[in-house]
Structure formats: structure tokens, C-alpha cells
Design a protein around this motif. Sequence first.
Motif, short mmCIF file in Angstrom:
data_model
loop_
_atom_site.label_atom_id
_atom_site.label_comp_id
_atom_site.label_asym_id
_atom_site.label_seq_id
_atom_site.Cartn_x
_atom_site.Cartn_y
_atom_site.Cartn_z
N UNK A 187 0.86 -1.17 0.00
CA UNK A 187 0.00 0.00 0.00
C UNK A 187 0.90 1.22 0.00
N UNK A 188 0.86 2.01 -1.10
CA UNK A 188 1.76 3.15 -1.24
C UNK A 188 0.97 4.46 -1.32
N UNK A 189 1.36 5.43 -0.50
CA UNK A 189 0.87 6.79 -0.69
C UNK A 189 1.54 7.34 -1.95
N UNK A 190 0.86 8.23 -2.67
CA UNK A 190 1.43 8.77 -3.90
C UNK A 190 2.39 9.91 -3.60
N UNK A 191 1.94 10.92 -2.85
CA UNK A 191 2.77 12.08 -2.56
C UNK A 191 3.58 11.84 -1.29
N UNK A 192 4.87 11.57 -1.47
CA UNK A 192 5.76 11.30 -0.32
C UNK A 192 7.10 11.99 -0.53
N UNK A 193 7.81 12.29 0.55
CA UNK A 193 9.15 12.87 0.41
C UNK A 193 10.16 11.84 -0.07
N UNK A 194 11.22 12.34 -0.69
CA UNK A 194 12.37 11.54 -1.15
C UNK A 194 12.06 10.68 -2.36
N UNK A 195 10.92 9.98 -2.37
CA UNK A 195 10.55 9.16 -3.52
C UNK A 195 9.04 9.02 -3.50
N UNK A 196 8.36 9.46 -4.58
CA UNK A 196 6.90 9.38 -4.60
C UNK A 196 6.43 7.95 -4.85
N UNK A 197 5.15 7.71 -4.63
CA UNK A 197 4.61 6.35 -4.73
C UNK A 197 4.71 5.76 -6.11
N UNK A 198 4.54 6.57 -7.16
CA UNK A 198 4.64 6.06 -8.52
C UNK A 198 6.06 5.56 -8.81
N UNK A 199 7.05 6.34 -8.42
CA UNK A 199 8.46 5.94 -8.62
C UNK A 199 8.75 4.67 -7.82
N UNK A 200 8.29 4.63 -6.59
CA UNK A 200 8.50 3.44 -5.75
C UNK A 200 7.87 2.21 -6.40
N UNK A 201 6.67 2.35 -6.92
CA UNK A 201 6.00 1.22 -7.56
C UNK A 201 6.78 0.72 -8.78
N UNK A 202 7.31 1.63 -9.58
CA UNK A 202 8.10 1.24 -10.74
C UNK A 202 9.32 0.42 -10.32
N UNK A 203 9.99 0.85 -9.25
CA UNK A 203 11.19 0.15 -8.79
C UNK A 203 10.82 -1.21 -8.18
N UNK A 204 9.71 -1.27 -7.49
CA UNK A 204 9.23 -2.55 -6.94
C UNK A 204 8.89 -3.51 -8.07
N UNK A 205 8.24 -3.01 -9.11
CA UNK A 205 7.86 -3.85 -10.25
C UNK A 205 9.09 -4.41 -10.98
#
Length: 236
Positions: free
Chosen positions: A50-68
Motif C-alpha cells: 500500500x503506497x501513498x502517492x505524494x511522499x518525500x524523497x521518492x513518490x509512490x509512482x516511482x516506488x511502484x516502478x522500482x518494486x515492479x
Amino acid sequence: MPTILLVEDDPNLGLLVQEYLTMKGYQTDRATDGNQGLQLFMAGHYDLCIFDVMMPKKDGFTLAKEVRMDHRDVPIIFLTAKSMQEDTIQGFKVGADDYMTKPFSMEELLLRIQAILRRYQRTTEAVEATTYQIGSFSFDYPHQLLSRTAEGPSVDTTEIQPQKLTSKESELLKLLAQNLNQPVSRSFALKMVWGDDSYFNARSMDVYVTKLRKYLKEDPTVQLVNVHGEGFKLIV
């Protein structure tokens, strides 16, 4: 016990969601920014994120791409204060399984988590070796792999890597392959794969249809076309 990774920079909401999911029987780890979330993900094993979209250091969309990039199959739910349609589409483009706008009901979040985990469990526990031939492609549904057969002596088979599909991509392609050369209505596909035919889910399905077209374009004899007034047709 299912394990969940929650990445939410709002400490009050993050703690509330973590405590609620823990109370409901889910082992829930929490991070407060995208970098910390990626570190936890790489160090552990999670059944859902479960990822929030607007976050400091790395947003949720970027995090999801790296997880994928590391784990294509793990389901992801986005939490966001944004309600613009463009953000919703962006979320599904990076591989979201669901999308909830704040403020949201804890009970609704729980129901969505349960529905996603049931769907993924059915996919991962499938034991019947169901394979579909789609032109020069072989689709292994239980393992969610789309492979292309090499043709010609000059083709280096080591360069043809199977395409790993997400669960929704697999479910949609299976439905189309089961109805090869026959139209599949939008409403039927939405109810079978997404559970209902809402406008929100319809936009999500359009994104996944575009992805499948991209995977299949290497074989010009295979076409995934829109059928006006009906839905889609996978043609070989």
C-alpha cells in the motif's frame, strides 16, 4: 499470516492503518518515505503493498516502478489525496491493482485488500497447466508467461525472453484467448477480471489492453482490435 508493506508519510494515518490491519490479522510493516519503503521491500517478502502517492524523497509512482522491476507480481494499492483522472491513469500505468482517494473507509480498504489477495491466491495456486497458443506466442496462464517461438535459422533464441505478466494482464489475456477470433464485450470482461463494469475500472482496462497490444505486436498475424459497440477481439 499475509504480510503487507504500508508506505505512508502521514504519521497519524500510517499508524491508524497499520494498527487496523494488524488487528484484522495482517502482519503490517510501515515506512514513512519512498526510500525507506524500498529498503523494507527489498529486505522482506510481502503479499501486498500500500503506497501513498505524494511522499518525500521518492513518490509512490516511482516506488511502484522500482518494486515492479524486482517483483512484477506483488499487488499494489495506491492511497492519494489527488482525485484528478490523469493521476488515476498514471497509477494503473505503473502497475496499480487498486486506487483509493483520501479520506477513505478502513472497512472498504480491508475489503479491497481481501478481494485482491483472493484473486492472487487463485492465480498462484492454479495447478492445471493451461497453455494457449496465440500465433507465434505461447501463453502459460498458471505461470503468467507469454513466450514467442523463434522462427528462422538466423534467430538467436537466447534473445527471446518470456514476458512475465501481471495477474490482471494474465486474466484478461486468458479471457481473450478463450474467445479467440470472437468478440468479448467490455462489460463481460470488466465483470470477469475487475468484478464490476464501473467507469473507473473501464479506464483501467483500456490501459491493460494497450499493454497487451504492445506485448503481442512482434507477431503481425496477431491483432487485438476494438469492436465498435461490442468490446475487443483477439484475432489470429
